[in-house]
Design an enzyme around this catalytic site. Sequence first.
Site, short mmCIF file in Angstrom:
data_model
loop_
_atom_site.label_atom_id
_atom_site.label_comp_id
_atom_site.label_asym_id
_atom_site.label_seq_id
_atom_site.Cartn_x
_atom_site.Cartn_y
_atom_site.Cartn_z
NE ARG A 106 -3.86 0.57 1.90
CZ ARG A 106 -5.09 0.62 2.43
NH1 ARG A 106 -5.32 1.35 3.53
NH2 ARG A 106 -6.08 -0.06 1.89
CG HIS B 201 -8.41 -0.04 -2.91
ND1 HIS B 201 -7.61 -1.10 -2.54
CD2 HIS B 201 -9.10 0.31 -1.79
CE1 HIS B 201 -7.80 -1.37 -1.26
NE2 HIS B 201 -8.69 -0.53 -0.78
CD GLN C 146 -12.88 -2.25 -0.62
OE1 GLN C 146 -12.04 -2.12 0.24
NE2 GLN C 146 -14.03 -2.87 -0.41
CG ASP D 98 -13.56 6.13 -1.18
OD1 ASP D 98 -13.52 5.97 0.06
OD2 ASP D 98 -12.57 6.02 -1.91
CB CYS E 278 -13.90 0.88 -0.03
SG CYS E 278 -13.33 2.58 0.12
NE ARG F 239 -9.92 -5.53 0.42
CZ ARG F 239 -9.19 -4.52 0.89
NH1 ARG F 239 -9.78 -3.46 1.41
NH2 ARG F 239 -7.86 -4.53 0.79
#
Length: 310
Positions: free
Chosen positions: A109, A136, A139, A225, A265, A293
Amino acid sequence: MKPGHSLMRHYLQFKDLRAEEYAYLFERARIIKTRFKNYERYQPLVDRTLAMIFEKASTRTRVSFEAGMYQMGGSVVHLTTGDSQLGRAEPAEDSARVISRMVDIVMIRTYEQSMLERFAAHSRVPVINGLTNEYHPCQILADIFTFIEHRGDIRGKVVAWVGDGNNMANTWLQAAEILGFTVHVSTPSGYEIDPAVAGVRDTNCYKVFNHPMQACEGAHLVTTDVWTSMGYEAENEERRKAFVDWCVDEEMMAVAQPDALFMHCLPAHRGEEVTAEVIDGPQSVVWDEAENRMHAQKALMEYLLLGRIG
Ligand code: CP
Ligand code: NVA
């Protein structure tokens, strides 16, 4: 990687896998999840090690990868910028050469996608994107698995994206192009998706709307988001003003399909990008989404390390 499984693959963007590989992964995720729920031991990765490198904060990504790897019999090394030489400017290329001689798979990340790509180019083992400024993919892998669990195939469906033209939005567009659905996007002016960054060739896979209500009309899934992603905190005040009308509320859900799902998310800010009524309401599947996830990434790690099972 398993002897005989010679083709090394990275997962740096959603478009790194093909539609038929996603079909396989969603089915593996379903099987792996069912076994986990039944307390069946499934340990195909004994003696394998995952290195996780975090240059930004995380709750879900860390827990899902770490728990998932242990459940599959493997182990995990957790590194952050602050407690490794990455924070003292050791080049990504050198870090990759060293770390990938000792572990079997790496999750990163970070900020720029280019750092991830430089690392992957010098890695002997598969590298997974655990979030960059641009994408991402893990996700969206989990989100689409969650959609399939609740509603079946996503092909031909409409996903409404309400909010920032960010890493999540870019990845939704890539997924739409590969898996054959459409994203209805509404962002405040100045925060649009950059199609060059999203990296989609098919302009039919998304439509842009000025007003978020228009994007939600008829949607099978409404998703949003945070207004300010990690790394953009200096823009917080400016963004608070620009995004004030981009809050998913019950009115927006009411113009979507009657059985539309809501996803986020997480982490979420109730009263900013979504109301408490929506995220805590009956159409929200955010907790399944977060749990998935782990199941989806277990399927991904299994695939990258062992290839197809059976
Ligand atoms: N959704 C997500 O990636 O959460 P974390 O930032 O907690 O990992
Ligand atoms: N777009 C958000 C997602 C967090 C999981 C960010 O990048 O901070």
